[in-house]
Design a protein around this motif. Sequence first.
Motif, mmCIF file in Angstrom:
data_model
loop_
_atom_site.group_PDB
_atom_site.id
_atom_site.type_symbol
_atom_site.label_atom_id
_atom_site.label_comp_id
_atom_site.label_asym_id
_atom_site.label_seq_id
_atom_site.Cartn_x
_atom_site.Cartn_y
_atom_site.Cartn_z
ATOM 1 N N ARG A 1 39.446 30.292 52.547
ATOM 2 C CA ARG A 1 37.994 30.414 52.580
ATOM 3 C C ARG A 1 37.925 30.356 54.272
ATOM 4 N NH1 ARG A 1 34.459 29.271 48.558
ATOM 5 N NH2 ARG A 1 35.423 28.446 46.636
ATOM 6 N N LEU B 1 35.092 29.437 57.051
ATOM 7 C CA LEU B 1 33.872 29.087 57.399
ATOM 8 C C LEU B 1 33.188 29.198 58.866
ATOM 9 C CD1 LEU B 1 34.248 25.825 55.262
ATOM 10 C CD2 LEU B 1 33.666 27.996 54.604
ATOM 11 N N CYS C 1 30.097 28.137 61.856
ATOM 12 C CA CYS C 1 28.964 27.835 62.123
ATOM 13 C C CYS C 1 28.634 28.202 63.401
ATOM 14 C CB CYS C 1 28.880 26.263 61.765
ATOM 15 S SG CYS C 1 30.104 25.406 62.855
ATOM 16 N N TRP D 1 28.297 24.303 57.960
ATOM 17 C CA TRP D 1 29.145 25.325 57.503
ATOM 18 C C TRP D 1 28.641 26.452 56.540
ATOM 19 C CZ3 TRP D 1 32.823 25.413 60.927
ATOM 20 C CH2 TRP D 1 33.181 24.490 61.375
ATOM 21 N N THR E 1 28.990 29.180 54.043
ATOM 22 C CA THR E 1 29.817 29.701 52.904
ATOM 23 C C THR E 1 30.779 30.600 53.297
ATOM 24 O OG1 THR E 1 27.949 31.015 51.574
ATOM 25 C CG2 THR E 1 28.460 28.465 50.869
ATOM 26 N N PRO E 2 31.804 30.814 52.407
ATOM 27 C CA PRO E 2 33.011 31.617 53.078
ATOM 28 C C PRO E 2 32.914 33.271 53.008
ATOM 29 C CG PRO E 2 33.408 31.119 50.812
ATOM 30 C CD PRO E 2 32.236 30.165 51.347
ATOM 31 N N SER F 1 33.853 18.805 55.319
ATOM 32 C CA SER F 1 34.092 19.889 54.842
ATOM 33 C C SER F 1 33.289 20.185 53.556
ATOM 34 C CB SER F 1 35.560 20.158 54.547
ATOM 35 O OG SER F 1 35.598 21.481 53.794
#
Length: 369
Positions: free
Chosen positions: A7, A9, A11, A35, A37-38, A340
Motif C-alpha cells: 500500500r 499512502l 499526505c 493519510w 487511501t492507497p 497508520s
Amino acid sequence: MTGLSTRTLVCGFNGSLRFIKEEDSTGKNAFSSSWITPFWNDLVNDWSPEMLSVSSSWEQLFLHYVGSSETFSFGSSKMICTGTVAVAGTLLYCASDDGSVAVHRPEDAAVITKFTSDGHWRRLKMICAPIAWETGLASKGYRLFGLDFDGRLFDIGLANGQMVSKRILMEEIVTEISAGREHALFLSSSGAVYSYGMSSRGQLGHGHLNNERTATRIEDDFGGVKVIQISAGGWMSMALNDNGEVFVWGWNSAGALGLPSRGVRERTGNPIDNNEEYVEVIAEPKRLDLYEKIVWISCGMRHCGVITRTGSVLVWGLNQHGQLGLGDTVDRDVPCRVSSPFPDAKICRLFCGEWNTVLLLQETQRTRT
C-alpha cells in the motif's frame, strides 16, 4: 494461499489536485492532513522493500524499482527509466544505463532535453540535485551530483545541449548521496559524512555558516559509531548511525530539527518556558533524543520523519499542508507518533518530499485457491 502486496499512502500538498480528486465543501482540495487511501495497489506486487524508492515533486509521485529500473509516475502515464532518478523542484532527472541524463517536466513526463554522457562514467548508481544553488558548471542550465557503481562522485552540469562533469575527489569510496535546497551530503564506505555547498543556516554541519567549495568531512564522531544513512532537507541535515541514533543540524524553522522552537510555541499558543533553550540554528550535529532505536530517516523541505525498530513512524516540523499526517495543520517541534490507517501492515519505507510525505506499507494478502 498468501502473498505480499504494497500500500502506498500519501499526505500533504495536493498540487493541481493530482493526489486526490475529491473536492471539499469549498470546491477545493489543496492538501490532505491525514493519510489518503492507497494508490498503485494493482501496480505494485511481488515487492521487496529493498528494491523500491519514491521521489516526489509538488504534483507528482514517482515509484522507482531499483531492481528492474522502471519508474512509474502517478498523475500521468507510465514512464520507463532504465537507470536512476531524482526530483528537484519542478524537474525530474533520469540517468539512464547508457550514461545519458534526461530532464523531464514532471507534470506531463515530457522530456525537456537529453544530454549524452561525456564519457567520465559508464553508468550512474545514484543522482541527486539541489533545488536552488549557484549553477556552477551549468551556467543557465541544470546541476546535479552523480555516484557511479565504483563509488566515484561527479559534479554534473547540463547546459547548452552539452554535459560537462568533473570528478569530486574524495579520500574514500562514496556509498550514498543526498541533496537539499542549497547543499549536498555524501556518505563514505567507512561511515564518514561529507558536506558540500551553501551553509546559510548551518546545514553543512561544520560549526559555522561558511560555504564549502569542496566536499569536506564533518568532524563529529556521531556517537562513536559509523553512520549508515544520510538525508538532506531544505536547509537541514540528518544522519543515522549503526546504533539506531539520529543526529540533526541546520535550520530549526517550524521545529524541523525536532528541537524546541520559540516560533512554534508562540503560533500554537503553548506557554514560553524561559528556562528552556529554544533553537533557531545548529551548525553542528546534535543527537536527537527519540528513546527508540531508529532504522530509517528522511528529510523534507522543512519536516522530517523516521521509522523505529518496532515499526512506528515519528514525524515533526512544518505541517502547513498536513504533511505530517497527524490529521491537522499544526507545526510540531517535538517528534510525534503517526497512527497508520492500516495497523496490521508493516511500514517499510518513509519518504518526506518537499511538502508531502509517502509511506510504503507491506501487508499479507490471502488469495483463494
